[in-house]
Design an enzyme around this catalytic site. Sequence first.
Site, PDB file in Angstrom:
ATOM      1  N   HIS A   3       0.823  -1.225   0.000  1.00  0.00           N
ATOM      2  CA  HIS A   3       0.000   0.000   0.000  1.00  0.00           C
ATOM      3  C   HIS A   3       0.853   1.271   0.000  1.00  0.00           C
ATOM      4  O   HIS A   3       0.350   2.341  -0.282  1.00  0.00           O
ATOM      5  CB  HIS A   3      -0.917   0.015   1.232  1.00  0.00           C
ATOM      6  CG  HIS A   3      -2.000  -1.016   1.157  1.00  0.00           C
ATOM      7  ND1 HIS A   3      -3.323  -0.706   0.930  1.00  0.00           N
ATOM      8  CD2 HIS A   3      -1.959  -2.367   1.255  1.00  0.00           C
ATOM      9  CE1 HIS A   3      -4.041  -1.807   0.893  1.00  0.00           C
ATOM     10  NE2 HIS A   3      -3.234  -2.835   1.094  1.00  0.00           N
TER      11      HIS A   3
ATOM     12  N   ASP B  48       3.180   9.806  -0.374  1.00  0.00           N
ATOM     13  CA  ASP B  48       2.085   8.944   0.080  1.00  0.00           C
ATOM     14  C   ASP B  48       1.852   7.876  -0.984  1.00  0.00           C
ATOM     15  O   ASP B  48       1.813   8.207  -2.180  1.00  0.00           O
ATOM     16  CB  ASP B  48       0.806   9.790   0.263  1.00  0.00           C
ATOM     17  CG  ASP B  48      -0.097   9.271   1.368  1.00  0.00           C
ATOM     18  OD1 ASP B  48      -0.090   8.042   1.592  1.00  0.00           O
ATOM     19  OD2 ASP B  48      -0.805  10.073   1.999  1.00  0.00           O
TER      20      ASP B  48
END
Length: 498
Positions: free
Chosen positions: A162, A370
């Site tokens: 992720h 991110d």
Amino acid sequence: MRQSSLVLVANRLPIDDSQAPDGACEWRRSPGGLVSALHPLLRHTPATWVGWAGGTGPAPTLPDVDGVRMHTVALSAEDLRDHYEGFANATLWPLYHDSVEQPEHHRRWWEAYQRVNQRFAEATAQVAEPGAVVWVQDYHLQLVPGQLRALRPDLRIGFFLHVPFPPPELFMQLPRRAELLRGMLGADLVGFQRAQAAHNFAQLVTRVLELPATDRRIGIDDRVVRIGAFPVSIDTAEMSALAARPDVAARARRLRQDLGDPRQVILSVDRMDYTKGIEQRLKAYSELLATGDVKVRDTVLVQVAMPSRERVGQYQILRERIEREVGRINGEFGRVGEPAIHYLTQPFDRAELAALYRVADVMAVTPLRDGMNLVAKEYVAARVDDDGALLLSEFAGTAAELSQAYLVNPHDLEGLKQGLRAALRASPDDVTQRMRAMRAHLQQHDIRAWARSYLRALDEGGTLVSRLSSTDGSPEDGARVPRPATPAGSPAAQQASG
Ligand code: ADP
Ligand code: F6P
């Protein structure tokens, strides 16, 4: 032991053990993007979720959550310190996020990481029925695919990361880099958020393990491991429906009143993490207040910053610095009853979050790095009137998809201020045009499309995808991983080339 044909393995279970305000123990939804993405997906699917329940000591027995079986893995206080807070969150996390904080390397942390990964692999081997599909998630568990394959070669194993996967210059710093790569290669399919990450991985495998690798497939022993990009998403329809509920709309109106009916509301919602760029954003906002570009009477900033990984030193320092800065800005620019920043560190339920998204004229999502950032996607899904300006960092994985956002480089203070000014002053037509395009993208590319494209690639010819969801939608085109050529006994080197 009951077994399942689909097993999801993640460090955290979707609920965790927390203290209610009265001191009693309660279960609540776990924080973070991974749970937000996977929980709606599995609901009512006959699956088992293997994970940690958030405390230390013996593993609690949990009831099924929305029809999904919870299988708890216990962590001792030492595991928590050395595996979760240590290797996962003080070595890998900073390293994978451009080393925006210095990663630490300790042999004891690595030993704990191996030990805890082995425990997850053993727990998974127990609950997976013969030939089951197992989907291992994220950087806490990079060794699990390899360990599980050794225990259960009959399983079809997927791994999805992720967070960003760093370029070779950074990854090469890891003392145990070869073991980490080999662990991931225990999977049949290794998925990343971005194509660049798959490329970094292939380069590293070639350099460190001297295996034949392209950005799509890698040959190891007599197997082919496929790799590819699968940008994760949200349950778009669910968030839109929630935001459209009359009680949520009423709550948003009430929130605006409570904020003093400002002309514009800026919102940020982050886990309190140094990767999220909170300090840089506060500095930009404070300079705009100082120059009079933004006036407290017209504009308020609501900063939700949910504390995270609170025993890790870098996170403690971050919280102190943010709170000092919020205090300084409010002291300098606020008025009685009119703070410049409304600062909240509480967890909110989904309806309250949806109301916050609805009240925000500008949503500022400006991480330094991110993997994806689901908050940005949630905001877009919640803007059911096609309005609202999204200020988005170029360094969030989301930016590759939501290119109609007001994009900024959060390392560039002047650029950040300019972006914020542009978002605050944008014309309603411009805002609507951008928002419509982003909403259309997310309606297609939601969490089900993500899961379908990944599981289709993993579970070739299997029935898993149809069992997961009956709603239709098209998978991310650039996210497809092509089927490899039939191995037909050819050596791995031949399979991997081309
Ligand atoms: P990360 O995975 O790094 O935490 P994401 O933006 O991808 O970042 O995901 C964060 C998730 O956590 C989102 O689904 C968001 O709604 C949720 N979240 C963030 N802050 C809060 C909060 N204060 N209360 C409840 N949920 C929150
Ligand atoms: O999305 C990245 C991630 O690390 C997830 O794996 C995790 O669930 C989330 O952020 C929240 O972090 P933590 O589990 O450490 O609270």
